[in-house]
Design a protein around this motif. Structure first.
Motif, short mmCIF file in Angstrom:
data_model
loop_
_atom_site.label_atom_id
_atom_site.label_comp_id
_atom_site.label_asym_id
_atom_site.label_seq_id
_atom_site.Cartn_x
_atom_site.Cartn_y
_atom_site.Cartn_z
N GLU B 33 -1.49 1.09 -7.24
CA GLU B 33 -1.30 0.97 -7.99
C GLU B 33 0.08 -0.18 -7.74
OE1 GLU B 33 -1.02 0.77 -11.89
OE2 GLU B 33 1.42 1.56 -10.98
N ALA B 34 0.17 -0.88 -8.85
CA ALA B 34 1.06 -1.90 -8.58
C ALA B 34 2.40 -1.54 -8.78
CB ALA B 34 0.95 -3.13 -9.33
N VAL B 35 2.94 -0.25 -9.87
CA VAL B 35 4.07 0.07 -10.34
C VAL B 35 4.82 0.70 -9.41
CG1 VAL B 35 5.82 0.28 -12.27
CG2 VAL B 35 4.10 -1.48 -12.37
N MET B 36 3.86 1.80 -9.71
CA MET B 36 3.87 3.53 -9.46
C MET B 36 3.67 3.56 -7.29
SD MET B 36 2.53 5.81 -11.92
CE MET B 36 0.57 5.08 -13.00
N GLY B 37 2.79 3.22 -7.38
CA GLY B 37 2.90 3.36 -6.11
C GLY B 37 1.85 4.14 -5.46
N ALA B 38 2.16 5.00 -4.17
CA ALA B 38 1.18 6.21 -3.65
C ALA B 38 1.00 6.72 -4.41
CB ALA B 38 1.49 6.55 -2.09
N VAL B 39 2.18 7.25 -5.38
CA VAL B 39 1.52 8.21 -5.82
C VAL B 39 0.72 8.33 -7.04
CG1 VAL B 39 3.56 8.38 -7.72
CG2 VAL B 39 3.08 10.23 -6.43
N GLN B 40 0.75 7.13 -6.97
CA GLN B 40 -0.63 7.06 -7.88
C GLN B 40 -2.04 7.69 -8.02
OE1 GLN B 40 -2.86 4.61 -7.91
NE2 GLN B 40 -4.49 5.55 -9.66
N ARG B 41 -2.65 7.52 -6.43
CA ARG B 41 -3.51 8.70 -6.22
C ARG B 41 -3.52 10.15 -6.17
NH1 ARG B 41 -5.72 4.58 -2.41
NH2 ARG B 41 -3.40 3.28 -1.59
N VAL B 42 -2.69 10.39 -6.24
CA VAL B 42 -2.88 11.75 -7.20
C VAL B 42 -3.69 11.92 -8.46
CG1 VAL B 42 -2.10 14.31 -7.18
CG2 VAL B 42 -0.11 12.64 -5.72
N PHE B 43 -3.53 10.96 -9.13
CA PHE B 43 -4.40 11.38 -10.01
C PHE B 43 -5.79 11.55 -10.38
CE2 PHE B 43 -6.25 7.86 -12.76
CZ PHE B 43 -6.80 8.40 -13.89
N TYR B 44 -6.78 11.09 -9.06
CA TYR B 44 -7.89 11.02 -8.67
C TYR B 44 -8.01 12.19 -9.50
CZ TYR B 44 -7.39 6.35 -7.99
OH TYR B 44 -7.47 4.77 -7.85
N PHE B 45 -7.43 13.29 -8.57
CA PHE B 45 -8.25 14.66 -8.46
C PHE B 45 -7.53 15.81 -9.07
CE2 PHE B 45 -9.21 14.25 -3.29
CZ PHE B 45 -10.41 13.49 -4.29
N HIS B 46 -5.64 14.77 -10.04
CA HIS B 46 -5.22 16.10 -10.91
C HIS B 46 -6.16 16.26 -12.75
CE1 HIS B 46 -1.72 16.23 -13.76
NE2 HIS B 46 -2.68 15.57 -14.68
N TYR C 13 5.85 11.85 -2.27
CA TYR C 13 4.90 12.70 -3.27
C TYR C 13 4.01 12.55 -3.18
CZ TYR C 13 10.65 12.81 -6.09
OH TYR C 13 11.03 12.25 -6.53
N MET C 14 3.27 11.50 -2.80
CA MET C 14 1.85 11.60 -3.17
C MET C 14 1.57 12.34 -1.89
SD MET C 14 -0.51 8.77 -1.20
CE MET C 14 -0.45 9.62 0.42
N ILE C 15 2.05 12.94 -0.26
CA ILE C 15 1.84 14.03 0.09
C ILE C 15 2.14 14.85 -0.53
CG2 ILE C 15 3.01 15.25 2.71
CD1 ILE C 15 3.77 12.05 3.82
N ALA C 16 3.35 15.75 -1.06
CA ALA C 16 3.74 16.94 -1.82
C ALA C 16 2.06 16.80 -2.35
CB ALA C 16 4.71 16.53 -2.29
N GLY C 17 1.58 16.18 -3.56
CA GLY C 17 0.76 16.42 -4.05
C GLY C 17 -0.69 16.98 -3.73
N PHE C 18 -0.72 16.15 -2.49
CA PHE C 18 -2.44 16.64 -2.23
C PHE C 18 -1.99 17.66 -1.40
CE2 PHE C 18 -3.31 11.98 -3.16
CZ PHE C 18 -4.75 11.95 -3.12
N ALA C 19 -0.64 18.39 -0.88
CA ALA C 19 -0.52 19.70 -0.10
C ALA C 19 -1.00 20.42 -0.89
CB ALA C 19 0.54 19.33 0.42
N VAL C 20 -0.57 20.62 -2.29
CA VAL C 20 -0.60 21.07 -3.37
C VAL C 20 -2.40 21.19 -3.32
CG1 VAL C 20 0.02 21.78 -5.79
CG2 VAL C 20 1.49 21.17 -4.34
N ILE C 21 -3.51 20.06 -3.82
CA ILE C 21 -4.34 20.41 -3.94
C ILE C 21 -4.90 20.49 -2.60
CG2 ILE C 21 -6.36 19.13 -4.36
CD1 ILE C 21 -5.23 16.34 -6.08
N TYR C 22 -4.41 20.40 -1.72
CA TYR C 22 -5.74 21.34 -0.40
C TYR C 22 -5.25 22.69 -0.28
CZ TYR C 22 -6.95 16.21 0.34
OH TYR C 22 -7.15 15.01 0.14
N GLY C 23 -3.68 22.42 -0.64
CA GLY C 23 -3.43 24.34 -0.31
C GLY C 23 -4.10 25.59 -1.38
#
Lengths: 228, 232, 54
Positions: B33-46, C13-23
């Motif tokens: 995602e262009a603004v938020m970057g990598a962390v946006q990938r959490v969104f799908y499973f979130h 933050y992404m790594i932390a997020g996925f760590a939580v999901i998988y964990g």
């Protein structure tokens, strides 16, 4: 039909009357609720430092938190009494519909709650010089207490039948009752601040819908709660 | 002892395959995602875990109604199983949401209606578990659990509505600074495909876990009955 | 270009997020397996006792 309805209301009346006259004699439920409510207000006085400025915005919050806490005391006591003295079993043997017991208990709990409020409000008025006697505020108080008691009576009659009954009621009740507390608080606040009725109406609507839906659910569900 | 049903094994394999595929899609197929970057990938499973949580609580409420109508033990077992899964996945949703919110909203937590509702939902179903633990008689435990599950589930939309109005009527926050508007983004087709596939995959995860957890409940029931028989 | 900022660096933050999901999911799966094994053993034991009793 009308004879049946008459008997139904007579039975409810009998239960309410039994509770009120018992309370008139012992006064233990009302006095404990009342003293507790005043203590909570005193604690809030120091916790929030209720000075003139924040008083007007905090009053509704303080009052509703007080009533919510004092209410669990009353609900628990009122149904624990029935359970311990075996009255609940006795009532179940009576040849009446079980919802009569629910409505009877709910109405007497509502009366206790309103009595406590009727004493706490003037005291609060006296202590903080905030005029609470606004018709909208009183209507909100009634609707909010009604919702609280509707769900509270049902959950209290479950809680007293468990091992952990003294600690369980607030845990069961508060997360479910939170919409009532939020809307009652906002509506009360609106009336006290003199907002336009149109702005407050959505909150009142939530309260009314909540009361109706949960009264219907409790009416049906109570059968399963007292079944032996 | 009891062998796993063939269809459950099939479901296990399908779910595991989909899980791996979804991970690959989230990391390699969906663009950054262009603004938020990598962390946006959490969104799908979130979002997908939130969906599983809602499915779980809905299942419990429905199982509660059916239990009260039929008094058939299996529905109580289904109800408890679904609550447990719901609690686990709403927990995942809340924590991943916080982790996402920290860089995007610059705070771990806000009293946004969705967050508020999720928090109260966890409390309701924690109370559900505590209620059950306080009752020894299995029949009463099932009845009370069913009643509370129904009441709890019906209260959730009210909580959401009042939490939403709590902010919108508040004069200061209206318009600007509404946290919901911050961190929104337009999904590209690839993002949308990944998102929908994640939802589907988590639905399979839900079905698989639910089936497994129900079997666990049935086994626990069996053990309890054998113990009762021995004590007689 | 002034407006073309690179995406924010939020990989941690992404790594932390996925760590939580998988964990959390892994922890739940393990708890299911552990409980299942424990119950299976319990049922076996109870069956054993029943057989001896007869």
């Amino acid at each position: 039909m009308s004879g049946g309805a008459k008997a139904y209301f007579k039975a409810i009346h009998a239960i309410v009357w039994k509770d009120l006259s018992a309370e008139l004699r012992s006064r233990e439920l009302l006095s404990s609720m009342l003293v507790f409510a005043l203590l909570v207000i005193l604690i809030f006085n120091f916790a929030l430092d209720l000075d003139i400025k924040i008083r007007s915005t905090m009053t509704a919050g303080v009052l509703w938190a007080t009533f919510a806490f004092a209410g669990t005391l009353g609900l628990n006591r009122s149904l624990a009494l029935e359970k311990d003295r075996g009255c609940l079993d006795g009532l179940l043997l009576a040849p009446v519909d079980r919802s009569v017991i629910y409505f009877g208990k709910a109405i007497s709990n509502l009366v206790f709650m309103l009595l406590v409020e009727a004493i706490v409000l003037p005291v609060y008025n006296f202590l903080y010089n905030v005029n609470l006697f606004h018709w909208g505020f009183l209507v909100t108080l009634l609707l909010g207490s009604l919702g609280y008691v509707i769900v509270g009576t049902l959950l209290a009659s479950m809680a007293v039948q468990t091992r952990t009954r003294d600690i369980l009621l607030p845990i069961l009740l508060f997360p479910v009752i939170i919409p009532v507390l939020i809307s009652a608080l906002k509506a009360s606040n609106g009336f006290l601040q003199g907002l336009a009725v149109a702005d407050i109406l959505p909150w009142i609507n939530i309260l009314i819908v909540y009361d109706l839906i949960f009264a219907a659910i409790s009416f049906v569900a109570f059968d399963y709660v007292v079944e032996e | 002892m009891e062998s796993t049903p063939r269809w459950l094994k099939v479901l296990d394999y399908i779910t595991a395959t989909m899980f791996i595929a979804a991970i690959l899609m989230v990391f390699f197929y969906a663009p950054t995602e262009a603004v938020m970057g990598a962390v946006q990938r959490v969104f799908y499973f979130h979002v997908a875990s939130g969906w599983v949580g809602m499915l779980g609580f809905l299942t419990t409420a429905v199982a509660g109604v059916v239990y009260l109508k039929t008094s058939c033990r299996i529905w109580d077992i289904v109800g408890l199983a679904a609550v447990e899964i719901g609690i686990v996945f709403v927990f995942i949703t809340i924590v991943t949401g916080s982790i996402w919110a920290r860089p995007v909203w610059n705070t771990w937590w806000t009293w946004d209606p969705r967050l508020t509702t999720a928090a109260f939902m966890e409390l309701i179903y924690a109370a559900y578990i505590m209620l059950r633990q306080g009752i020894d008689d299995p029949d009463r435990r099932a009845r009370f659990g069913a009643v509370y599950a129904i009441i709890g589930f019906v209260s959730v939309p009210f909580t959401f509505m009042s939490a939403r109005m709590f902010r919108t009527i508040h004069p200061v926050v209206v318009g600007i600074n509404q946290p919901g508007s911050l961190g929104g983004f337009d999904m590209t087709p690839r993002m949308l495909q990944t998102f929908l596939f994640s939802l589907l995959m988590f639905t399979f995860v839900f079905a698989d876990l639910l089936w497994r957890r129900i079997r666990l409940g049935l086994l626990a029931d069996k053990a309890a009955q054998m113990k009762m028989k021995r004590n007689e | 270009m002034f407006f073309q900022n690179a995406p924010a660096n939020t990989i941690n933050y992404m790594i932390a997020g996925f760590a939580v999901i998988y964990g959390v999911m892994l922890a739940y799966l393990i708890s299911l397996v552990v409980r299942w094994k424990k119950l299976e053993r319990e049922v076996e034991e109870l069956k054993e006792i029943e057989r001896k009793g007869e």
